[in-house]
Motif scaffolding. Structure first.
Motif, PDB file in Angstrom:
ATOM      1  N   ARG A 241       1.079  -1.264  -0.021  1.00 30.42           N
ATOM      2  CA  ARG A 241       0.072   0.155  -0.227  1.00 30.42           C
ATOM      3  C   ARG A 241       0.883   1.134   0.003  1.00 30.42           C
ATOM      4  O   ARG A 241       0.634   2.056  -0.888  1.00 30.42           O
ATOM      5  CB  ARG A 241      -0.888   0.063   1.284  1.00 30.42           C
ATOM      6  CG  ARG A 241      -1.887   1.409   1.332  1.00 30.42           C
ATOM      7  CD  ARG A 241      -2.344   1.355   2.648  1.00 30.42           C
ATOM      8  NE  ARG A 241      -1.063   1.420   3.806  1.00 30.42           N
ATOM      9  CZ  ARG A 241      -1.546   1.482   5.217  1.00 30.42           C
ATOM     10  NH1 ARG A 241      -2.536   1.281   5.542  1.00 30.42           N
ATOM     11  NH2 ARG A 241      -0.306   1.747   5.946  1.00 30.42           N
TER      12      ARG A 241
ATOM     13  N   GLY B 152       2.351   2.076  -3.253  1.00 28.37           N
ATOM     14  CA  GLY B 152       1.544   2.620  -4.388  1.00 28.37           C
ATOM     15  C   GLY B 152       0.929   1.319  -5.177  1.00 28.37           C
ATOM     16  O   GLY B 152       0.607   1.535  -6.406  1.00 28.37           O
TER      17      GLY B 152
ATOM     18  N   TYR C 127      -4.433  -0.600  -2.931  1.00 33.22           N
ATOM     19  CA  TYR C 127      -5.182   0.729  -2.715  1.00 33.22           C
ATOM     20  C   TYR C 127      -6.234   0.293  -1.942  1.00 33.22           C
ATOM     21  O   TYR C 127      -6.832  -1.044  -1.709  1.00 33.22           O
ATOM     22  CB  TYR C 127      -5.786   1.390  -3.968  1.00 33.22           C
ATOM     23  CG  TYR C 127      -6.406   0.401  -4.973  1.00 33.22           C
ATOM     24  CD1 TYR C 127      -7.804   0.360  -5.019  1.00 33.22           C
ATOM     25  CD2 TYR C 127      -6.039  -0.478  -5.836  1.00 33.22           C
ATOM     26  CE1 TYR C 127      -8.558  -0.613  -5.685  1.00 33.22           C
ATOM     27  CE2 TYR C 127      -6.345  -1.263  -6.816  1.00 33.22           C
ATOM     28  CZ  TYR C 127      -7.859  -1.339  -6.658  1.00 33.22           C
ATOM     29  OH  TYR C 127      -8.322  -2.089  -7.486  1.00 33.22           O
TER      30      TYR C 127
ATOM     31  N   THR D  67       0.750  -2.913 -11.479  1.00 34.35           N
ATOM     32  CA  THR D  67       2.350  -2.500 -10.919  1.00 34.35           C
ATOM     33  C   THR D  67       3.349  -3.534 -11.001  1.00 34.35           C
ATOM     34  O   THR D  67       4.424  -3.189 -10.802  1.00 34.35           O
ATOM     35  CB  THR D  67       2.213  -2.167  -9.568  1.00 34.35           C
ATOM     36  OG1 THR D  67       1.680  -3.569  -8.666  1.00 34.35           O
ATOM     37  CG2 THR D  67       1.193  -1.134  -9.292  1.00 34.35           C
TER      38      THR D  67
END
Length: 409
Positions: A144, A147, A150, A162
């Motif tokens: 988290r 990034g 979420y 990601t």
């Protein structure tokens, strides 16, 4: 959480071959070259109904991996989890009016008994999801804070975008992934997600369901995939040799787990090989708890079936094949066990050194257990028909069948 007792693995003369095995990620065979300690993680049961023949076939496959490695004089560091808190377990407990922890403990104990009876070599670390939660929470927080995850209505999701390697385990297109996600515990239709495929890392506490302290995440419980990642990273580290399970785990479980770990560590790959066992059917349909079309190891044992025969029934099918359990499959295994035991019960016999090498070669070739069984069949047929004069041969065959195939004669 403790595993089950280990059966002794007899030492054989000579040395086994390095394992060539099918890797789901590359779609072909690779030769595994572990160091002195081979590392393997196999996904364990959700203990609400154990152990059916599909489970047994999967764990038999990875037991063979261990035995091939041990025969190369390596040590094996084997880790397996138990998903002892999850929706299916909680739903079964509610349906049956049971405490979910008691249900999990009872079925895990039965699983241990079945694995012991089938002579499956135990993991060095046998870890439950609940006991792993203190190690899971910091990983979710790291994702988290980086990034890569979420929040959505208190739940925490991983962002698959990601990981530049996402999709590299199962090699499926987005639509296939979406369909499988919906079938296998995901929620691709949930509004507000950045990507329909994003999996849950932390589920915020629901009324009437168990929850744990999630530190900055709030009370809740872990998602399915991060559980195995936390356990594997803790006990094996990145780049371990084999990630194993049934073929239904390639997506989403192994795909998502690999992405979690790769984003967390910045390293690639999570595992050197992704190895998947085929599905076992009954009456034309995949054997599964949801369908209730199950043949249980414990029921067969209670009916007096020799566990060695159950194991031979499993070995008679290549681990990657989908196959169907029938009464004839078991009858053939019982008959084969009788022939083999008769052959090794004689005081002397046909030379067996070549047979041991043939079994070794078959197993090193993508765990070709049916070829290994056929080799023993040929020796046993000649032994029962002709006999021989080598006093050490029956004992050598018995030890080899035990060490390499896990069948006690």
């Amino acid at each position: 959480m403790h595993a089950w007792p280990a059966s002794e693995v007899p030492a054989l003369p000579g040395k086994g071959r390095d394992l060539r095995i099918h890797d789901t990620a590359t779609g072909g065979r690779i030769t595994l070259d572990p160091g002195p300690v081979a590392r393997i993680y196999v996904c364990g049961i959700t203990p609400y109904d154990a152990t059916h023949m599909g489970h047994a076939a999967t764990y038999n496959a990875f037991d063979l991996v261990q035995r091939v490695w041990l025969d190369t004089k390596r040590q094996v560091h084997y880790v397996q989890n138990v998903t002892d808190v999850d929706d299916p377990l909680l739903e079964r407990a509610v349906r049956d009016g049971q405490d979910w922890t008691e249900l999990a403990e009872r079925e895990t104990a039965l699983f241990r008994e079945d694995m012991t009876a089938l002579r499956m070599l135990p993991p060095k670390h046998y870890i439950g999801a609940v006991e792993a939660i203190p190690g899971i929470v910091p990983l979710v927080e790291r994702l988290r804070d980086a990034g890569a995850a979420y929040e959505l209505d208190g739940d925490v999701y991983f962002s698959v975008e990601t990981d530049p390697h996402f999709g590299g385990v199962s090699n499926l297109d987005a639509e296939a992934m979406r369909l499988l996600s919906a079938e296998r515990g995901g929620d691709p239709e949930r509004p507000g997600k950045k990507n329909p495929l994003d999996p849950m890392l932390w589920m915020a506490a629901r009324e009437g369901e168990p929850s744990w302290d999630g530190a900055s995440l709030g009370p809740g419980r872990p998602g399915w995939h991060i559980e195995c990642v936390a356990i594997a990273l803790d006990h094996l580290g990145m780049g371990f040799d084999v990630q194993g399970g049934g073929s239904d785990l390639a997506f989403p479980h192994h795909e998502m787990g690999a992405s979690h770990a790769q984003v967390l560590t910045g390293e690639y790959p999570f595992a050197q090989a992704y190895v998947h066992a085929g599905m076992v059917a009954l009456d034309g349909e995949k054997m599964s708890k949801s369908k209730g079309n199950l043949v249980f190891v414990s029921k067969l044992r209670r009916d007096g079936v020799d566990p060695a025969a159950i194991r031979l029934a499993l070995l008679s099918h290549h681990y990657r094949s989908d196959w169907e359990w029938t009464d004839q499959v078991l009858a053939d295994a019982v008959e084969r066990l009788g022939r083999w035991r008769a052959a090794v019960s004689r005081p002397d016999g046909l030379p067996a050194e070549a047979l041991v090498e043939e079994v070794r070669e078959a197993l090193a070739d993508d765990l070709d257990a049916p070829a290994a069984l056929a080799a023993v069949d040929r020796w046993a047929e000649r032994q029962n028909a002709e006999g021989g004069t080598d006093e050490g041969a029956p004992g050598l065959v018995s030890r080899a069948v035990d060490a390499l195939l896990g069948v006690a004669l």
